[in-house]
Design an enzyme around this catalytic site. Structure first.
Site, short mmCIF file in Angstrom:
data_model
loop_
_atom_site.label_atom_id
_atom_site.label_comp_id
_atom_site.label_asym_id
_atom_site.label_seq_id
_atom_site.Cartn_x
_atom_site.Cartn_y
_atom_site.Cartn_z
N HIS A 197 44.69 42.15 33.44
CA HIS A 197 44.38 41.14 33.89
C HIS A 197 45.80 39.85 33.19
O HIS A 197 46.31 39.32 33.67
CB HIS A 197 43.11 40.60 33.17
CG HIS A 197 42.07 40.88 34.09
ND1 HIS A 197 41.12 41.70 33.52
CD2 HIS A 197 41.89 40.64 35.17
CE1 HIS A 197 40.26 41.78 34.56
NE2 HIS A 197 40.61 41.56 35.50
N CYS A 511 41.32 43.51 47.77
CA CYS A 511 42.20 42.22 47.02
C CYS A 511 42.46 42.96 45.81
O CYS A 511 43.08 42.21 44.92
CB CYS A 511 41.05 41.28 46.95
SG CYS A 511 39.72 41.61 45.73
C1 PEP Z 1 39.69 44.22 41.35
O1 PEP Z 1 39.01 44.57 40.24
O2 PEP Z 1 40.45 44.98 41.92
C2 PEP Z 1 40.04 42.77 41.47
C3 PEP Z 1 40.58 42.37 42.45
O3 PEP Z 1 39.55 41.85 40.62
P1 PEP Z 1 40.00 41.70 39.11
O4 PEP Z 1 41.49 42.15 39.06
O5 PEP Z 1 39.96 40.24 38.82
O6 PEP Z 1 39.19 42.43 38.22
#
Ligand code: PEP
Ligand code: MG
Length: 582
Positions: A197, A511
């Site tokens: 993140h 995504c």
């Molecule tokens: C994922 O887990 O692929 C996602 C898009 O959510 P995040 O990266 O915010 O956990």
């Protein structure tokens, strides 16, 4: 004679592009410097003595600076030191620490840091700017005292100066935002992967970042000149004067427009060489420097990670404030859709002190929709704010970390209740608002057929799906070889989700980070994905690639990959296809 230190060339994992130069500021980790130790009854007195001495020595040091600042710079700066002296010598507070040392029989630095943290966590999230500043001041003074107790440096990003290149083991997303506000020039870390993140937030804020640089915090010293290449993932430490001058000449601060390169795209959305349109959208974490360019090029938002609003503010914003934020994003991107994901807090995305229970495995813990259910008022006010911003009909709701049908039904009931409330209050909103779920927990992928019956779209979060399927922490660089969404097991789950969407006639988006990866895109399209939402910095490369591939070829690629047994085989095959395109 002073011997000039040698130039070093370090390599890491590129996370956010951009070439930049600056001066290093190495930050050491708070957690690593303060250990919790039990002490014997007989040691208590000595522990209190150590503590008092650390306070006294720090006060002497600050007083010295105050006098010297008063002489050289004058009033206002000396007053800053005065206030630091007041903080460091607060009798009531010092006595409470001494009492706690006696009560808990723990080491002084641990008890003191805990008491400080208790005080400043409340101030840090205050609405009052003065209070927040106070928190930063206390943090600065207390780190000085802790340093004396531990004999090491302590992290206090809150006090950091502007325009530095920050070097550390790892920064949290909240810290990255705090660095952004301080106009950090680049970030270098020793650990962390490209999908953490922290990496995502650095990328969305366009901060040139290189992670996984071995021993960067040891090899680089505060004050060293650095040249950071976020495209290549390289760092030059103490470069030659010639390299330094050349980089300075080259480097004007890269603008969002230059970085995204969207103006160089002939058209948008992209089509494959055999004319199949692919719906490409952007992931945003905070409205920021890229918005203007994206909105102007009519790129929609496939994933808006709203939890960063909380992380930026240090508290949950009011319904009104959230409405203003969501409404302005919806207006800016109209008529393109924006997919607003409800807070996915937890794991690495929270403030440490918000958890009364320390979690051993936070990624497997109190996160996403689970946390939302435990904070009904917070969840409801967010839903109301999103709904209110939906009256133009270009807003969709996305629920994170759904792991089964019970959770989904519960979330849908809460959304319905929020809608009923708003109708009663005669507030306008989109009655047919589309509600979708993230497919990022393996149990959700396996049961996608059931889940898909109840929602309007699926969004595959390949980052978490890979992390949970492979039991490999996405933030742990040591597991970088294992964590890979191209693993046949992860692809199998993705296939189930795609099929569930197809059977229920609803759209499916990918995504996670794999959606912007040029190796993976042909495979995903061949598997039946027509919507990709990605980090804005990946849009240009992805669109260019899509224009060069044939949909019919991608179907063959997907068919062949399905036969393959290992990650390495799949990677090699996709790489070969990609090379052949050039
Ligand atoms: C994922 O887990 O692929 C996602 C898009 O959510 P995040 O990266 O915010 O956990
Ligand atoms: Mg996720």
């Amino acid at each position: 004679m002073v011997v000039a230190k040698k130039t070093l060339n370090l390599d890491g994992i590129p996370v956010c592009p951009g070439l930049t130069f600056g001066v290093a500021r190495v930050v050491y980790s708070w957690e690593q410097t303060i250990e919790e130790r039990d002490i014997e009854e007989s040691e208590v007195e000595n522990e209190i003595f150590r503590f008092k001495k650390a306070v006294e020595d720090s006060l002497t040091e600050i007083r010295k600076w105050r006098d010297s600042a008063g002489r050289r710079i004058g009033g206002p700066v000396a007053r800053i030191f005065e206030s630091q002296i007041m903080i460091a010598s607060d009798r009531e507070f010092l006595n409470s620490v001494i009492e706690r040392i006696k009560e808990t029989r723990k080491n002084a630095e641990y008890v003191y840091s805990m008491e400080v943290e208790k005080t400043i966590s409340a101030l840090r999230i205050s609405r009052d700017q003065y209070m927040r500043q106070m928190a930063a001041d206390i943090e600065g003074v207390s780190s000085r005292i802790i340093r004396r107790l531990t004999g090491q440096s302590v992290r206090h990003i809150g006090q950091a100066a502007q325009d530095y290149i920050y070097v550390g083991k790892l920064f949290t997303p909240a810290e990255v935002m705090s660095l952004y506000e301080r106009k950090v020039k680049a970030i270098i870390t020793t650990s962390g992967g490209a999908n953490s993140h922290m990496a995502l937030i650095a990328r969305s804020l366009l901060i040139p970042t290189v992670v996984g640089v071995p021993q960067a915090d040891i090899k680089i010293e505060t004050g060293d000149r650095l040249i950071v290449d976020g495209d290549k993932g390289t760092v030059i430490v103490r470069p030659s004067q010639q390299d330094w001058n050349e980089t300075r000449k080259k480097k004007a601060r890269v603008t969002a427009r230059q970085l995204l390169k969207l103006d160089d795209l002939p058209y948008f959305p992209p089509k494959t060489a055999d004319n199949i349109e692919i719906d490409v959208a952007a992931n945003i974490n905070l409205p920021g420097p890229v918005d203007e360019v994206l909105a102007e090029r009519r790129v929609g938002i496939g994933l808006y990670r709203t939890e960063f609003i909380y992380l930026q503010n240090g508290k949950f914003p009011s319904e009104e404030k959230q409405f203003n934020i969501y409404d302005s994003v919806a207006r800016r991107y109209y008529p393109r859709p924006i997919v607003i994901r409800t807070f996915d807090l937890g794991s690495d995305k929270y403030y440490k002190n918000d958890h009364s229970v320390k979690e051993k495995n936070p990624a497997l813990g109190w996160r996403g929709i689970r946390a939302a259910f435990d904070m009904p008022a917070v969840f409801k006010s967010q839903l109301r704010a999103i709904l209110k911003a939906s009256s133009r009909k270009n807003v969709k709701i996305l629920l994170p970390m759904i792991s089964d049908i019970v959770e989904l039904k519960k979330a849908l009931r809460i959304i319905k209740r929020a809608m009923a409330e708003l109708s009663k209050e005669k507030v306008k909103f989109d009655n047919d608002i589309k509600i979708g779920i993230m497919i990022e927990v393996p149990s959700a992928a396996v049961t996608a057929h059931e889940l898909a019956k109840r929602v309007s779209f699926l969004s595959i979060g390949s980052n978490d799906l890979a992390q949970y399927t492979l039991a490999a922490d996405r933030d742990n660089q040591k597991l970088a070889k294992i964590f890979n969404p191209l693993h046949p097991a992860v692809l199998h789950l993705i296939e189930i989700a795609i099929e569930a969407a197809r059977n229920n006639d609803i759209p499916v988006t990918v995504c996670g980070e794999m959606s912007g990866d040029i190796l993976t895109i042909p495979l995903l399209i061949g598997m039946g994905v027509k919507q990709l939402s990605m980090n804005p910095s990946k849009l240009f490369g992805a669109c260019k690639l899509i224009g060069r591939i044939k949909y019919s070829d991608t179907v063959n690629i997907a068919r062949k990959v399905k036969q393959m047994k290992t990650l390495r085989q799949i990677e090699a095959f996709l790489l070969e296809y990609n090379m052949a395109l050039k």
